[in-house]
Scaffold this motif. Structure first.
Motif, PDB file in Angstrom:
ATOM      1  N   PRO A  13       0.826  -1.206   0.000  1.00 58.84           N
ATOM      2  CA  PRO A  13       0.000   0.000   0.000  1.00 58.84           C
ATOM      3  C   PRO A  13       0.863   1.260   0.000  1.00 58.84           C
ATOM      4  CG  PRO A  13      -0.032  -1.032   2.165  1.00 58.84           C
ATOM      5  CD  PRO A  13       0.743  -1.941   1.247  1.00 58.84           C
ATOM      6  N   LYS A  14       0.437   2.270  -0.747  1.00 61.25           N
ATOM      7  CA  LYS A  14       1.158   3.536  -0.817  1.00 61.25           C
ATOM      8  C   LYS A  14       0.196   4.683  -0.534  1.00 61.25           C
ATOM      9  CE  LYS A  14       4.756   2.276  -4.078  1.00 61.25           C
ATOM     10  NZ  LYS A  14       5.461   2.671  -5.295  1.00 61.25           N
ATOM     11  N   SER A  15       0.713   5.715   0.098  1.00 68.78           N
ATOM     12  CA  SER A  15      -0.084   6.920   0.335  1.00 68.78           C
ATOM     13  C   SER A  15      -0.197   7.703  -0.964  1.00 68.78           C
ATOM     14  CB  SER A  15       0.575   7.774   1.427  1.00 68.78           C
ATOM     15  OG  SER A  15       1.810   8.285   0.942  1.00 68.78           O
ATOM     16  N   TRP A  16      -1.099   8.687  -0.986  1.00 67.34           N
ATOM     17  CA  TRP A  16      -1.249   9.521  -2.186  1.00 67.34           C
ATOM     18  C   TRP A  16       0.027  10.273  -2.525  1.00 67.34           C
ATOM     19  CZ3 TRP A  16      -4.196   9.146  -6.137  1.00 67.34           C
ATOM     20  CH2 TRP A  16      -5.419   8.506  -6.020  1.00 67.34           C
ATOM     21  N   PRO A  17       0.734  10.867  -1.562  1.00 66.37           N
ATOM     22  CA  PRO A  17       1.999  11.519  -1.923  1.00 66.37           C
ATOM     23  C   PRO A  17       3.013  10.549  -2.533  1.00 66.37           C
ATOM     24  CG  PRO A  17       1.255  12.343   0.176  1.00 66.37           C
ATOM     25  CD  PRO A  17       0.352  11.198  -0.180  1.00 66.37           C
ATOM     26  N   GLU A  18       3.077   9.311  -2.041  1.00 63.47           N
ATOM     27  CA  GLU A  18       3.996   8.323  -2.610  1.00 63.47           C
ATOM     28  C   GLU A  18       3.601   7.969  -4.046  1.00 63.47           C
ATOM     29  OE1 GLU A  18       5.367   5.899   1.392  1.00 63.47           O
ATOM     30  OE2 GLU A  18       3.487   5.342   0.417  1.00 63.47           O
ATOM     31  N   PRO A  33       8.050  12.299  -0.871  1.00 57.09           N
ATOM     32  CA  PRO A  33       6.886  12.481   0.005  1.00 57.09           C
ATOM     33  C   PRO A  33       7.315  12.868   1.415  1.00 57.09           C
ATOM     34  CG  PRO A  33       7.305  10.154  -0.301  1.00 57.09           C
ATOM     35  CD  PRO A  33       8.289  10.892  -1.178  1.00 57.09           C
ATOM     36  N   ASN A  34       6.511  13.689   2.073  1.00 62.21           N
ATOM     37  CA  ASN A  34       6.720  14.042   3.478  1.00 62.21           C
ATOM     38  C   ASN A  34       5.820  13.168   4.339  1.00 62.21           C
ATOM     39  OD1 ASN A  34       8.477  16.223   2.920  1.00 62.21           O
ATOM     40  ND2 ASN A  34       6.742  17.560   2.536  1.00 62.21           N
ATOM     41  N   GLU A  35       6.172  13.038   5.606  1.00 62.54           N
ATOM     42  CA  GLU A  35       5.267  12.390   6.551  1.00 62.54           C
ATOM     43  C   GLU A  35       4.033  13.271   6.693  1.00 62.54           C
ATOM     44  OE1 GLU A  35       5.538   9.477   8.233  1.00 62.54           O
ATOM     45  OE2 GLU A  35       7.361   9.067   7.104  1.00 62.54           O
ATOM     46  N   ILE A  36       2.871  12.666   6.853  1.00 63.47           N
ATOM     47  CA  ILE A  36       1.634  13.440   6.974  1.00 63.47           C
ATOM     48  C   ILE A  36       1.716  14.340   8.204  1.00 63.47           C
ATOM     49  CG2 ILE A  36      -0.856  13.300   7.389  1.00 63.47           C
ATOM     50  CD1 ILE A  36      -0.904  10.830   5.657  1.00 63.47           C
ATOM     51  N   GLY A  37       1.448  15.618   7.984  1.00 67.76           N
ATOM     52  CA  GLY A  37       1.475  16.604   9.060  1.00 67.76           C
ATOM     53  C   GLY A  37       2.809  17.293   9.248  1.00 67.76           C
ATOM     54  N   SER A  38       3.855  16.877   8.532  1.00 73.05           N
ATOM     55  CA  SER A  38       5.177  17.455   8.758  1.00 73.05           C
ATOM     56  C   SER A  38       5.584  18.487   7.707  1.00 73.05           C
ATOM     57  CB  SER A  38       6.238  16.350   8.808  1.00 73.05           C
ATOM     58  OG  SER A  38       6.366  15.736   7.536  1.00 73.05           O
ATOM     59  N   GLY A  39       4.872  18.574   6.592  1.00 72.44           N
ATOM     60  CA  GLY A  39       5.236  19.525   5.543  1.00 72.44           C
ATOM     61  C   GLY A  39       4.875  20.954   5.901  1.00 72.44           C
ATOM     62  N   ASP A  40       5.666  21.910   5.396  1.00 76.49           N
ATOM     63  CA  ASP A  40       5.403  23.321   5.677  1.00 76.49           C
ATOM     64  C   ASP A  40       4.052  23.775   5.130  1.00 76.49           C
ATOM     65  OD1 ASP A  40       7.823  23.583   6.954  1.00 76.49           O
ATOM     66  OD2 ASP A  40       8.868  24.310   5.164  1.00 76.49           O
ATOM     67  N   ARG A  61      -4.111  14.734   3.167  1.00 82.16           N
ATOM     68  CA  ARG A  61      -3.560  13.468   2.692  1.00 82.16           C
ATOM     69  C   ARG A  61      -2.042  13.495   2.642  1.00 82.16           C
ATOM     70  NH1 ARG A  61      -7.140   9.682   3.546  1.00 82.16           N
ATOM     71  NH2 ARG A  61      -9.146  10.194   2.660  1.00 82.16           N
ATOM     72  N   GLY A  62      -1.422  14.622   3.018  1.00 83.93           N
ATOM     73  CA  GLY A  62       0.032  14.715   3.049  1.00 83.93           C
ATOM     74  C   GLY A  62       0.556  15.737   2.072  1.00 83.93           C
ATOM     75  N   SER A  63       1.868  15.742   1.887  1.00 83.73           N
ATOM     76  CA  SER A  63       2.500  16.679   0.972  1.00 83.73           C
ATOM     77  C   SER A  63       3.760  16.041   0.403  1.00 83.73           C
ATOM     78  CB  SER A  63       2.843  17.992   1.687  1.00 83.73           C
ATOM     79  OG  SER A  63       3.795  17.754   2.708  1.00 83.73           O
ATOM     80  N   LEU A  64       4.279  16.678  -0.638  1.00 76.52           N
ATOM     81  CA  LEU A  64       5.518  16.205  -1.230  1.00 76.52           C
ATOM     82  C   LEU A  64       6.337  17.393  -1.686  1.00 76.52           C
ATOM     83  CD1 LEU A  64       5.155  15.962  -4.760  1.00 76.52           C
ATOM     84  CD2 LEU A  64       3.295  14.667  -3.780  1.00 76.52           C
ATOM     85  N   GLU A  65       7.648  17.218  -1.710  1.00 77.99           N
ATOM     86  CA  GLU A  65       8.569  18.249  -2.171  1.00 77.99           C
ATOM     87  C   GLU A  65       9.033  17.887  -3.571  1.00 77.99           C
ATOM     88  OE1 GLU A  65      11.700  18.872   0.633  1.00 77.99           O
ATOM     89  OE2 GLU A  65      10.300  18.964   2.301  1.00 77.99           O
TER      90      GLU A  65
END
Length: 80
Positions: A13-18, A33-40, A61-65
């Motif tokens: 299973p993968k998260s949406w950012p992954e 991908p960032n951990e959920i809740g840790s992105g700026d 659902r998270g974030s990504l750089e």
């Protein structure tokens, strides 16, 4: 593999950012991908309520750089 099938039996299973990072990698764009809740970008409001009517219920659902372009980060949300 099972019974001559070409697909493996296990599902990772993968998260949406992954998933989005994988898709961007297919077109040559580097992303992490960032951990959920840790992105700026996750610390502010998801929507501006000043310009358009927007839903009140949103799910983070998270974030990504993103590397190598003018976009620093992408915030993935679900409205509903």
């Amino acid at each position: 593999m099972h019974g001559g099938e070409e697909e493996p039996d296990t599902f990772v299973p993968k998260s949406w950012p992954e998933r989005l990072c994988d898709m961007l990698g297919e077109i040559g764009v580097g992303a992490r991908p960032n951990e959920i809740g840790s992105g700026d970008v996750e610390s502010d409001d998801y929507y501006s309520r000043y310009f358009v009517p927007t839903p009140r219920m949103v799910t983070n659902r998270g974030s990504l750089e993103v590397d190598g372009c003018n976009i620093d980060a992408v915030h993935v949300i679900q409205k509903g």
